[in-house]
Design an enzyme around this catalytic site. Structure first.
Site, short mmCIF file in Angstrom:
data_model
loop_
_atom_site.label_atom_id
_atom_site.label_comp_id
_atom_site.label_asym_id
_atom_site.label_seq_id
_atom_site.Cartn_x
_atom_site.Cartn_y
_atom_site.Cartn_z
N GLU A 1 -0.91 -27.68 29.14
CA GLU A 1 -1.96 -27.98 28.16
C GLU A 1 -1.74 -29.32 27.44
OE1 GLU A 1 -4.80 -26.99 27.42
OE2 GLU A 1 -4.97 -25.06 28.42
N TYR B 1 -8.44 0.69 -3.14
CA TYR B 1 -7.32 1.19 -3.95
C TYR B 1 -6.56 -0.01 -4.47
CZ TYR B 1 -4.80 -0.12 0.23
OH TYR B 1 -4.31 -0.84 1.27
N SER C 1 1.68 -7.55 -0.42
CA SER C 1 2.50 -8.48 0.37
C SER C 1 1.82 -9.81 0.66
CB SER C 1 2.95 -7.82 1.67
OG SER C 1 1.89 -7.68 2.56
N THR D 1 1.81 -4.19 4.30
CA THR D 1 1.74 -4.41 5.75
C THR D 1 1.20 -5.80 6.12
OG1 THR D 1 -0.42 -3.35 5.80
CG2 THR D 1 1.49 -1.97 6.30
N ASP D 2 0.53 -6.46 5.16
CA ASP D 2 -0.15 -7.72 5.53
C ASP D 2 0.83 -8.80 6.00
OD1 ASP D 2 -2.49 -6.48 4.92
OD2 ASP D 2 -2.88 -7.58 3.07
N LYS E 1 0.98 -6.96 12.76
CA LYS E 1 -0.16 -6.14 12.37
C LYS E 1 -1.35 -6.56 13.24
CE LYS E 1 -2.71 -4.61 8.29
NZ LYS E 1 -2.71 -4.61 6.81
N THR F 1 0.82 -1.21 0.00
CA THR F 1 0.00 0.00 0.00
C THR F 1 0.84 1.25 0.00
OG1 THR F 1 -1.80 -1.14 1.08
CG2 THR F 1 -1.77 1.23 1.35
N1 LIG Z 1 -1.54 -1.92 3.91
C1 LIG Z 1 -1.06 -2.81 3.05
O1 LIG Z 1 0.08 -2.71 2.66
C2 LIG Z 1 -1.95 -3.96 2.66
C3 LIG Z 1 -1.65 -4.62 1.36
N2 LIG Z 1 -2.65 -5.64 1.12
C4 LIG Z 1 -0.29 -5.30 1.34
O2 LIG Z 1 0.07 -5.97 2.27
O3 LIG Z 1 0.40 -5.19 0.36
#
Ligand SMILES: NC(=O)C[C@H](N)C(=O)O
Length: 330
Positions: A287, A28, A61, A94-95, A167, A14
């Site tokens: 456990e 987007y 990602s 970010t994923d 995340k 992103t």
């Molecule tokens: N905020 C992001 O970057 C999400 C995006 N789907 C990615 O991981 O490339």
């Protein structure tokens, strides 16, 4: 005095995304804007470092592969050995940013700062967070005091450990958190440090990307109310080299699932017991009798991070005692 040299390796996400209008913060396309345009859009960078960019991938990602990870880490390693490189920034979606950051901290041997950064909103959106996140990343990468702390993540003004951070929200800019807290903050281009990581990383790691060319297949099976053995049995027969079980609570495993996990282990596949609960950690022989079943516990690693460490560790050993030592130390 000349400025530090920082290389930005762009992989997409992103932070390189673009939407149709300024109100599109969630709708987007990721991975659109080339790295040279990202750099040109942030003239402030040239005051803190001599920056150049390389487009390694242009991918959202969630679609990155094990091979992408190896390619990226080898490039980071090669650059880190160059005398004309003082720090490296990786722009990333970010994923799965937390997985790449952990992989790099496990496998790249360098005392130089390596920073992974992304954004929650595309650059075209109102209050886009990518510019400041990237500015902060370059600032940290250009700082002498950022070296030797393992791979770092700069999001939302914080400096996070690449090992610990995850995340935690998918719709806010304060998305990246660690249960152990950030290492520091960046304010107006200055670093403020509060903690240092204690787990083995970079220079102290026994793993080195220079001698890793491929990663063994490791999969994750989720535990949940009503779980059946369908997924575990299919994964166990699929040729995987380890199975991460993302259990409930303290890594608990449904009674009807235990024999199926034992079968996976009996077939020579290491079983790593983790938890789907984001925070806390799994305690060995609580456990489940891990000693008796010859299972490994994932310590405080979330399932997706445990999978990264398992793949890296398996390049050296499949001995479960060694694997457990590695899970305690990294
Ligand atoms: N905020 C992001 O970057 C999400 C995006 N789907 C990615 O991981 O490339």
């Amino acid at each position: 005095q000349s400025l530090p040299n920082v290389v930005i390796l762009a992989t997409g996400g992103t932070i390189a995304g673009a939407g149709a209008s300024a109100v599109n913060s969630a709708t987007y396309s990721a991975a659109k804007v080339p790295v040279d345009k990202l750099i040109a859009g942030l003239p402030e960078l040239s005051k803190v470092a001599s920056v150049r960019g390389e487009q390694v991938f242009q991918i959202a990602s969630e679609s990155l592969t094990n091979d992408n990870l190896v390619t990226l880490a080898k490039r980071v390693s090669a650059l880190s050995k160059q005398a004309d490189v003082d720090g490296i920034v990786i722009t990333h979606g970010t994923d799965t940013l937390e997985e790449t950051a952990y992989f790099l901290t496990l496998t790249v041997h360098t005392p130089k700062p390596i920073i992974v950064v992304g954004s929650m909103r595309p650059g075209t959106a109102l209050s886009a967070d990518g510019a400041l996140n990237l500015f902060n990343a370059v600032n940290v990468a250009a700082s002498k005091d950022a070296g030797g702390r393992g791979v770092l993540v700069t999001m939302n003004d914080e400096i996070q450990s690449g090992r610990d951070v995850s995340k935690t929200v998918n719709i806010k800019t304060e998305a990246f958190k660690s249960q152990w807290g950030p290492l520091g903050m960046i304010v107006e281009g200055r670093n403020y440090w509060f903690r240092a990581p204690v787990k083995r990383h970079t220079m102290q790691s026994e793993f080195n990307i220079d001698s890793i060319d491929a990663l063994p297949p490791v999969e994750i099976a989720l535990g949940y109310e009503g779980v059946t053995p369908v997924a575990i049995n299919a994964l166990g027969a699929s040729g995987i080299k380890a199975l991460v079980h993302a259990g409930t609570g303290n890594g608990s495993v449904a009674d009807r699932i235990v024999p199926h996990l034992q079968k996976v282990r009996a077939d020579g596949i290491p079983v790593i017991r983790s938890s789907r609960v984001p925070d806390g950690f799994v305690i060995r022989n609580a456990e489940q009798p891990d000693d008796k079943y010859d299972w490994v516990v994932a310590h405080d690693l979330r399932p997706q991070k445990a999978r990264i460490l398992a793949m890296v560790a398996l390049t050296k050993t499949k001995d479960t005692k060694e694997l457990q030592r590695i899970f305690w130390e990294y």
